[in-house]
Design an enzyme around this catalytic site. Structure first.
Site, PDB file in Angstrom:
ATOM      1  N   LYS A   8     -10.297 -14.909  -5.697  1.00 40.33           N
ATOM      2  CA  LYS A   8     -11.191 -15.182  -4.567  1.00 40.33           C
ATOM      3  C   LYS A   8     -10.561 -14.729  -3.250  1.00 40.33           C
ATOM      4  O   LYS A   8     -11.229 -14.116  -2.410  1.00 40.33           O
ATOM      5  CB  LYS A   8     -11.530 -16.674  -4.508  1.00 40.33           C
ATOM      6  CG  LYS A   8     -12.415 -17.135  -5.655  1.00 40.33           C
ATOM      7  CD  LYS A   8     -12.591 -18.648  -5.642  1.00 40.33           C
ATOM      8  CE  LYS A   8     -13.364 -19.139  -6.844  1.00 40.33           C
ATOM      9  NZ  LYS A   8     -13.534 -20.608  -6.836  1.00 40.33           N
ATOM     10  N   ALA A  37      -9.388 -20.903  -3.466  1.00 40.20           N
ATOM     11  CA  ALA A  37      -9.069 -22.113  -4.236  1.00 40.20           C
ATOM     12  C   ALA A  37     -10.070 -22.274  -5.364  1.00 40.20           C
ATOM     13  O   ALA A  37     -11.206 -21.798  -5.293  1.00 40.20           O
ATOM     14  CB  ALA A  37      -9.096 -23.341  -3.327  1.00 40.20           C
ATOM     15  N   ASP A  38      -9.628 -22.968  -6.398  1.00 36.11           N
ATOM     16  CA  ASP A  38     -10.505 -23.313  -7.508  1.00 36.11           C
ATOM     17  C   ASP A  38     -10.059 -24.652  -8.067  1.00 36.11           C
ATOM     18  O   ASP A  38      -8.861 -24.888  -8.212  1.00 36.11           O
ATOM     19  CB  ASP A  38     -10.473 -22.249  -8.605  1.00 36.11           C
ATOM     20  CG  ASP A  38     -11.601 -22.450  -9.595  1.00 36.11           C
ATOM     21  OD1 ASP A  38     -12.763 -22.163  -9.221  1.00 36.11           O
ATOM     22  OD2 ASP A  38     -11.340 -22.918 -10.704  1.00 36.11           O
ATOM     23  N   THR A  39     -11.021 -25.512  -8.346  1.00 33.52           N
ATOM     24  CA  THR A  39     -10.736 -26.859  -8.832  1.00 33.52           C
ATOM     25  C   THR A  39     -11.426 -27.089 -10.169  1.00 33.52           C
ATOM     26  O   THR A  39     -12.593 -26.718 -10.336  1.00 33.52           O
ATOM     27  CB  THR A  39     -11.216 -27.924  -7.819  1.00 33.52           C
ATOM     28  OG1 THR A  39     -10.562 -27.707  -6.570  1.00 33.52           O
ATOM     29  CG2 THR A  39     -10.925 -29.334  -8.310  1.00 33.52           C
ATOM     30  N   GLY A  63      -6.027 -24.931  -8.035  1.00 27.76           N
ATOM     31  CA  GLY A  63      -5.175 -23.792  -7.756  1.00 27.76           C
ATOM     32  C   GLY A  63      -5.555 -23.268  -6.389  1.00 27.76           C
ATOM     33  O   GLY A  63      -6.734 -23.226  -6.047  1.00 27.76           O
TER      34      GLY A  63
END
Length: 191
Positions: free
Chosen positions: A54, A70-72, A107
């Site tokens: 991203k 970010a990724d959750t 992350g």
């Protein structure tokens, strides 16, 4: 606080609110990338890859130096729980989380165009839900809140009463581990 404007590669209002709360100057440029898990990919590797993807995708769309992606995910009994597809999926997720601990893993990646390098990190928080009654689950789903959130819930919203305790970063569960992100932005010279 910011010496330079950071580009947030996310449409998440929660991530924006967290950065604003820290006094960070940023602009939003969501990066649309494929978020499918690769065969054999471990959950932490998955969120790190997506976060960096991203950040780099946003860098390919605009000027600037620092790009934050970010990724959750919610991880319960080995299952990666993303955003529910529909009402039945939200019910299934919340029933699975009921009364058992799970992990929220975020992350994040800060891509520095000048150095052509990304700093990536994952933060894990253990979350403990109380046992949920079916009527609680249905009432929460009826609010519409679960459908744009990993695991089908928002700790900062209508699901707050479902959480007995957490072990780790609260802001990580919201969607961005703010303490760690701010520290890394400082290290890179973005703040």
């Amino acid at each position: 606080m910011s010496a330079t404007t950071i580009v947030l590669a996310s449409a998440s209002p929660r991530r924006s609110e967290l950065l604003e709360s820290a006094g960070i100057s940023f602009r939003v440029l969501p990066a649309d990338i494929c978020e499918d898990q690769l065969p054999g990919e471990e959950p932490v590797d998955h969120v790190l890859r997506l976060a960096e993807g991203k950040a780099r995708a946003a860098a390919g769309m605009t000027e600037g130096r620092f790009f934050l992606g970010a990724d959750t995910i919610v991880l319960c009994d080995g299952e990666i729980m993303g955003k529910p597809k529909d009402h039945a999926d939200a019910q299934r997720m919340l029933r699975k989380l009921s009364g058992v601990p799970h992990e929220v893993v975020t992350g994040f990646a800060i891509y520095d165009r000048e150095r052509d390098d990304a700093l990536v990190e994952a933060v894990r928080t253990k979350v403990f839900f109380k046992p949920l009654r079916d009527e609680e689950i249905d009432a929460y789903i009826a609010t519409g809140c679960p459908f744009d959130k990993a695991g089908g819930y928002a700790i900062q919203g209508g699901a707050a009463h479902m959480v007995q305790k957490i072990d780790g970063s609260y802001t990580n569960v919201v969607g961005l581990p703010l303490c760690e992100v701010v520290e890394k932005l400082r290290v890179l010279g973005a703040l």
